[in-house]
Design a protein around this motif. Structure first.
Motif, PDB file in Angstrom:
ATOM      1  N   GLY A  17       0.780  -1.242   0.000  1.00 40.25           N
ATOM      2  CA  GLY A  17       0.000   0.000   0.000  1.00 40.25           C
ATOM      3  C   GLY A  17       0.805   1.283   0.000  1.00 40.25           C
ATOM      4  N   ILE A  18       0.412   2.204   0.871  1.00 38.41           N
ATOM      5  CA  ILE A  18       1.012   3.537   0.913  1.00 38.41           C
ATOM      6  C   ILE A  18       2.488   3.457   1.315  1.00 38.41           C
ATOM      7  N   GLY A  19       2.809   2.642   2.327  1.00 39.01           N
ATOM      8  CA  GLY A  19       4.184   2.536   2.814  1.00 39.01           C
ATOM      9  C   GLY A  19       5.129   2.052   1.729  1.00 39.01           C
ATOM     10  N   ILE A  87      15.103  10.333   8.315  1.00 36.79           N
ATOM     11  CA  ILE A  87      13.661  10.413   8.056  1.00 36.79           C
ATOM     12  C   ILE A  87      12.970   9.184   8.641  1.00 36.79           C
ATOM     13  N   LEU A  88      11.930   9.409   9.445  1.00 37.52           N
ATOM     14  CA  LEU A  88      11.051   8.302   9.852  1.00 37.52           C
ATOM     15  C   LEU A  88       9.678   8.558   9.248  1.00 37.52           C
ATOM     16  N   VAL A  89       9.162   7.586   8.508  1.00 38.82           N
ATOM     17  CA  VAL A  89       7.764   7.650   8.085  1.00 38.82           C
ATOM     18  C   VAL A  89       7.033   6.568   8.874  1.00 38.82           C
ATOM     19  N   LYS A 141      18.759  20.604   6.020  1.00 40.01           N
ATOM     20  CA  LYS A 141      18.629  21.795   6.867  1.00 40.01           C
ATOM     21  C   LYS A 141      17.989  21.448   8.202  1.00 40.01           C
ATOM     22  N   SER A 142      17.433  20.240   8.324  1.00 40.02           N
ATOM     23  CA  SER A 142      16.810  19.804   9.581  1.00 40.02           C
ATOM     24  C   SER A 142      17.629  18.677  10.204  1.00 40.02           C
ATOM     25  N   ALA A 143      17.537  18.574  11.530  1.00 41.26           N
ATOM     26  CA  ALA A 143      18.285  17.525  12.232  1.00 41.26           C
ATOM     27  C   ALA A 143      17.575  16.174  12.133  1.00 41.26           C
ATOM     28  N   GLY A 144      16.352  16.189  11.594  1.00 37.79           N
ATOM     29  CA  GLY A 144      15.607  14.950  11.414  1.00 37.79           C
ATOM     30  C   GLY A 144      14.170  15.281  11.059  1.00 37.79           C
ATOM     31  N   LYS A 145      13.526  14.357  10.356  1.00 31.63           N
ATOM     32  CA  LYS A 145      12.151  14.585   9.946  1.00 31.63           C
ATOM     33  C   LYS A 145      11.311  13.362  10.290  1.00 31.63           C
ATOM     34  N   ILE A 146      10.133  13.619  10.880  1.00 25.78           N
ATOM     35  CA  ILE A 146       9.193  12.529  11.157  1.00 25.78           C
ATOM     36  C   ILE A 146       7.891  12.846  10.439  1.00 25.78           C
ATOM     37  N   ILE A 147       7.384  11.842   9.745  1.00 23.96           N
ATOM     38  CA  ILE A 147       6.083  11.984   9.089  1.00 23.96           C
ATOM     39  C   ILE A 147       5.178  10.868   9.608  1.00 23.96           C
TER      40      ILE A 147
END
Ligand code: NAI
Ligand code: BGC
Length: 266
Positions: A17-19, A87-89, A141-147
């Motif tokens: 699916g989406i993942g 990045i964590l999704v 530019k970010s230290a980490g991103k979570i979605i």
């Protein structure tokens, strides 16, 4: 220029699916991707192969996101493989539907455990790593991103699915509160709220002609979403293109949240 060059991403529930689509799209933009799966090892391996065949980097990692020990092992596996995380999704999610007066505690607990506790456990490990590692300006530019993969049902009440809508409503304040706590460390936390996307989770609806027709009445844009519609949004939210976007929800729903019942004067 690839938007996610030299970045490492972990996508939970990425064997379908989406993942699955998010994993493939992040890899297309240059990210090395950890493809988490729960029980569908074959599906996860296919995603890894698809990514590798296009010249990308990926590996499959098993874990039940609701189990803290397994989550810890999954993050260790990511660090062993790539020695990094950007990045964590947090995408893994389930439905266990029932009329409210018949909903069992088991159905309630199962959905909260995967959709909300799973998101908490994974986000906690990601934030720990981002805080320790800090900003690496050559990479992002970010230290980490979570979605977080939320849903239109963080906003639209959903009769017959109260465990699910409660889990997504909870996810909204989990996301906003983590973002408030970590934005000054350059960590960005956001959600995507998809509408009706054609995946296994709702195939009983979109594979049935009558139900499909009825569902279209709830979507002003007049088509169901594809996993790729969501994956495009995830790439943007994970990239520096959205650097100033913090603690918010991006709806990818063909207008489902626009009260379509009012189109003909209500
Ligand atoms: P899906 O059923 O294909 O994907 C869900 C994934 O989560 C599966 O790969 C499943 O194996 C995995 N998963 C389930 N329990 C897990 C656990 N304990 N640990 C690790 N992984 C686990 O369905 P879909 O649609 O791709 O769902 C992905 C996310 O998108 C879910 O959070 C869902 O709530 C959300 N969503 C889906 C929409 C849709 O219309 N398809 C709309 C709005 C949100
Ligand atoms: C649910 C799907 C549903 C969609 C729109 C999602 O969160 O998982 O089953 O089709 O919302 O109602």
């Amino acid at each position: 220029m690839a938007l996610l060059k030299n970045q490492v991403a972990l996508v939970t529930g990425a064997s379908s699916g989406i993942g699955k689509s998010v994993a493939i799209y992040l890899a297309k933009e240059g990210a090395s991707v950890a493809v988490n799966y729960h029980s569908d090892e074959e599906g996860a391996k296919e995603v890894v192969e698809t990514i590798k065949n296009s010249g990308g980097k990926a590996f499959a990692v098993q874990a039940d996101v609701g189990n803290e020990e397994e989550v810890l092992k999954m993050f260790e596996a990511v660090y062993d493989e790539y020695d990094n995380l950007d990045i964590l999704v947090s995408n893994a999610g389930i439905q266990k539907d029932a009329p409210f007066d018949e909903m069992t505690l088991e159905q309630w607990n199962a959905v909260i455990r995967t959709n909300l506790t799973g998101a908490f456990l994974c986000a906690k490990q990601a934030v720990k790593f981002f805080l320790k590692r800090g900003l690496v300006e050559e990479i992002s530019k970010s230290a980490g991103k979570i979605i977080f993969m939320s849903s239109v049902h963080q906003e639209i009440p959903w009769a017959g699915h109260v465990n699910y809508s409660a889990s997504k409503g909870g996810l909204t304040e989990l996301m906003r509160s983590i973002s408030q706590e970590t934005a000054n460390k350059c960590i960005r936390v956001n959600s995507i709220a998809p509408g009706a996307i054609k995946t296994p989770i709702n195939e009983d609806v979109w594979k049935d002609e009558e139900k499909h027709k009825h569902l279209l009445k709830l979507i002003p844009y007049n088509r169901l979403g594809e996993p790729e519609d969501v994956a495009e949004a995830a790439v943007w939210l994970a990239s520096d293109k959205s650097e100033y976007v913090n603690g918010t929800t991006l709806f990818v729903d063909g207008g489902m949240t626009l009260y379509p019942g009012f189109i003909n004067n209500g």
